[in-house]
Write an enzyme that holds these catalytic residues in place. Sequence first.
Site, PDB file in Angstrom:
ATOM      1  CB  ALA A 217      42.279  72.507  94.264  1.00  0.00           C
TER       2      ALA A 217
ATOM      3  CG  HIS B 228      42.289  73.429 104.356  1.00  0.00           C
ATOM      4  ND1 HIS B 228      42.902  72.891 103.248  1.00  0.00           N
ATOM      5  CD2 HIS B 228      42.467  72.515 105.341  1.00  0.00           C
ATOM      6  CE1 HIS B 228      43.426  71.705 103.563  1.00  0.00           C
ATOM      7  NE2 HIS B 228      43.160  71.459 104.829  1.00  0.00           N
TER       8      HIS B 228
ATOM      9  CB  CYS C 215      42.821  91.037 114.043  1.00  0.00           C
ATOM     10  SG  CYS C 215      44.177  91.746 115.043  1.00  0.00           S
TER      11      CYS C 215
ATOM     12  CB  CYS D 184      41.985  92.272 118.844  1.00  0.00           C
ATOM     13  SG  CYS D 184      41.300  92.617 117.202  1.00  0.00           S
TER      14      CYS D 184
END
Length: 253
Positions: free
Chosen positions: A26, A124, A132, A135
């Site tokens: 970061a 990450h 999803c 599915c």
Amino acid sequence: MDFDQDARRLATDLRDADTAVVLTGAGLSAASGIPTFRGDDGIWGDDFEESDFHVSRFERDPAGFWDDRIALYDRMEPDGGAEPNAAHRALATLTNSGILDAVITQNTDGLHHAAGTDEVIELHGTNARVVCPRCGSTTDGEPIRERARAGELPPRCECGGPYKPDVVLFGELLPRDAHRRAKELTAASDVFLVAGSSLRVDPAASLPARRRGGTLAVINLERTRYADSADYTFRTDVTELLPELADRLSGER
Ligand code: APR
């Protein structure tokens, strides 16, 4: 530490390396206006806790997860969106010129891609996409975030399953192919750079320990767990040292 002498020596090590990689965190994006997770003004501990974004929270309470997630995006995204900074551009130059073989990043902000880096390993995942889990379909993240901001909590896939940001949540495994490639490059590396990471979150933070020899250089404002074992420790700003290394090595390959 003689900064200039060490920077010159590191540049020579990078020029002479057959395999060299950088692990970013970061701190790379701080100059782009994205707050870090730890250290001064870090995200964790003021309004947000790591547990708010554990995969078990997503599974148990997807609506609450997304409500907090939108608040996190609002806290992390500077007004007008984030742009790559000089450190991202320096790493793009070093990677695309062949000095570095890849950028291995813990960041999910997509700024290495935006800076034009060809070889990025997103350990990450990325907030550019949602997935999803029911599915397996993926789609662009921004329109889904807008639906959540408009009150669809959680935003749902056409199959009815709740979308999940395509990032590695606490409690999840790293993407298998990305992790395998990162470990391969690390093991083969003659030079392993760390830039802008507290090296506090495994398994990414234990990558430097997977080297088989070679040089370890850590560029981080705060001290890290490798401070005593690294060959070089630069407690300096990545937006200063990385462009200097890129300038010293431009045209070397
Ligand atoms: N130059 C150099 N170092 C900097 C700069 C800068 N301009 N700005 C900040 N830093 C350093 C801070 O001192 C800090 O040690 O960057 C480090 C950032 O550490 P973290 O905030 O812990 O970020 P990171 O190491 O990427 O965290 C790893 O933790 O919460 C999870 O998934 C999240 O990917 C993240 C992971």
